[in-house]
Design a protein around this motif. Structure first.
Motif, PDB file in Angstrom:
ATOM      1  N   GLY A   1       0.802  -1.220   0.000  1.00  0.00           N
ATOM      2  CA  GLY A   1       0.000   0.000   0.000  1.00  0.00           C
ATOM      3  C   GLY A   1       0.830   1.262   0.000  1.00  0.00           C
ATOM      4  O   GLY A   1       0.470   2.254   0.638  1.00  0.00           O
ATOM      5  N   VAL A   2       1.973   1.242  -0.700  1.00  0.00           N
ATOM      6  CA  VAL A   2       2.866   2.403  -0.763  1.00  0.00           C
ATOM      7  C   VAL A   2       3.091   2.781  -2.220  1.00  0.00           C
ATOM      8  O   VAL A   2       2.678   2.069  -3.137  1.00  0.00           O
ATOM      9  CB  VAL A   2       4.210   2.113  -0.066  1.00  0.00           C
ATOM     10  CG1 VAL A   2       3.991   1.762   1.399  1.00  0.00           C
ATOM     11  CG2 VAL A   2       4.960   0.971  -0.777  1.00  0.00           C
ATOM     12  N   GLY A   3       3.796   3.924  -2.428  1.00  0.00           N
ATOM     13  CA  GLY A   3       4.010   4.378  -3.793  1.00  0.00           C
ATOM     14  C   GLY A   3       5.441   4.552  -4.212  1.00  0.00           C
ATOM     15  O   GLY A   3       5.726   4.808  -5.387  1.00  0.00           O
ATOM     16  N   THR A   4       6.375   4.422  -3.249  1.00  0.00           N
ATOM     17  CA  THR A   4       7.781   4.637  -3.586  1.00  0.00           C
ATOM     18  C   THR A   4       8.665   3.568  -2.954  1.00  0.00           C
ATOM     19  O   THR A   4       8.254   2.853  -2.033  1.00  0.00           O
ATOM     20  CB  THR A   4       8.273   6.010  -3.082  1.00  0.00           C
ATOM     21  OG1 THR A   4       8.292   6.001  -1.642  1.00  0.00           O
ATOM     22  CG2 THR A   4       7.381   7.138  -3.571  1.00  0.00           C
ATOM     23  N   ARG A   5       9.908   3.501  -3.444  1.00  0.00           N
ATOM     24  CA  ARG A   5      10.885   2.552  -2.906  1.00  0.00           C
ATOM     25  C   ARG A   5      11.164   2.837  -1.433  1.00  0.00           C
ATOM     26  O   ARG A   5      11.215   1.917  -0.614  1.00  0.00           O
ATOM     27  CB  ARG A   5      12.182   2.661  -3.712  1.00  0.00           C
ATOM     28  CG  ARG A   5      13.338   1.828  -3.175  1.00  0.00           C
ATOM     29  CD  ARG A   5      14.613   2.169  -3.916  1.00  0.00           C
ATOM     30  NE  ARG A   5      14.544   1.717  -5.300  1.00  0.00           N
ATOM     31  CZ  ARG A   5      15.318   0.750  -5.800  1.00  0.00           C
ATOM     32  NH1 ARG A   5      16.186   0.144  -5.033  1.00  0.00           N
ATOM     33  NH2 ARG A   5      15.217   0.403  -7.053  1.00  0.00           N
ATOM     34  N   THR A   6      11.328   4.120  -1.102  1.00  0.00           N
ATOM     35  CA  THR A   6      11.619   4.481   0.286  1.00  0.00           C
ATOM     36  C   THR A   6      10.494   4.059   1.217  1.00  0.00           C
ATOM     37  O   THR A   6      10.720   3.516   2.305  1.00  0.00           O
ATOM     38  CB  THR A   6      11.846   6.000   0.411  1.00  0.00           C
ATOM     39  OG1 THR A   6      12.964   6.377  -0.407  1.00  0.00           O
ATOM     40  CG2 THR A   6      12.126   6.389   1.855  1.00  0.00           C
ATOM     41  N   GLU A   7       9.252   4.300   0.787  1.00  0.00           N
ATOM     42  CA  GLU A   7       8.107   3.903   1.604  1.00  0.00           C
ATOM     43  C   GLU A   7       8.038   2.387   1.744  1.00  0.00           C
ATOM     44  O   GLU A   7       7.686   1.868   2.821  1.00  0.00           O
ATOM     45  CB  GLU A   7       6.820   4.419   0.968  1.00  0.00           C
ATOM     46  CG  GLU A   7       6.642   5.931   1.053  1.00  0.00           C
ATOM     47  CD  GLU A   7       5.424   6.417   0.288  1.00  0.00           C
ATOM     48  OE1 GLU A   7       4.962   7.535   0.577  1.00  0.00           O
ATOM     49  OE2 GLU A   7       4.951   5.687  -0.600  1.00  0.00           O
TER      50      GLU A   7
END
Length: 215
Positions: free
Chosen positions: A189-195
């Protein structure tokens, strides 16, 4: 005498729990400091109950619970954790945990839960269950559901490797790596690599100790 295996990576918590259990006549037959040890010791020692933490090195408490119950359904698992997040509760229920107690509970509550699971009953904290009941069952995907390849790639990402570097290490194309990462983003449920890395670390799916996936 009840025979218990402690699976807890924090030494102070483990020692304090052991002292309490021994003071009430419970035999602590072993201590595991990683999820892998918990599975191996449970298989070798055949305890009556495993007291299991969620965040364990090498293998999460969720996956360790699943493997222990698969090896021997007669071995009971009582989760002792600081987390009451519904995704953890749902995932542990599916993994076969028999009880769920928070580390903020009184020792007397831990003992009662231990007695319940030892005789074949369940002992889930009422507040934890009530909180979990308010969330959709499919929230388990936030904790579980990543494939071994996705976990492997997420582990490499946690170490800061680029898609090209990950692909080279795994003998796949960087486009394939990106495809796996997109699946990871969707499941967490995230949108980026860091998240994704942050979520993976927070939920115990990966560790920064060696950058490898915990299961």
């Amino acid at each position: 005498m009840m025979r218990v295996l402690l699976a807890e990576d924090h030494k102070i918590v483990r020692q304090g729990t052991r002292m309490f259990l021994e003071s009430i006549g419970v035999e602590v037959i072993g201590e595991a400091t990683t999820g892998v040890e918990a599975v191996r010791f449970a298989r070798k020692l055949q305890p009556d109950v495993v007291i299991m933490d969620i965040h364990m090195p090498e293998l999460t408490g969720v996956e360790a619970t699943r493997r222990i119950r698969h090896d021997n359904p007669d071995v009971r698992v009582l989760v002792l954790t600081a987390y009451d997040d519904p995704p953890y509760v749902h995932a542990l229920l599916e993994a076969g945990a028999d009880g769920y107690v928070l580390k903020t509970a009184e020792f007397s509550q831990l003992y009662r839960a231990l007695q319940e699971v030892a005789v074949g009953r369940t002992a889930y904290d009422a507040g934890v269950l009530a909180k979990a009941a308010g969330h959709a069952h499919d929230t388990t995907a936030l904790v579980e559901g990543l494939t071994s390849r996705e976990l492997e790639i997420l582990g490499f990402a946690a170490r800061g490797l680029t898609n090209k570097e990950i692909g080279k290490a795994l003998f796949i194309s960087d486009r394939t790596v990106q495809g796996h990462l997109q699946n990871v983003y969707q499941k967490l449920g995230v949108g980026t690599r860091t998240e994704a890395v942050t979520a993976g670390l927070a939920r115990g799916l990966i560790t920064l100790m060696d950058g490898s996936p915990t299961p």
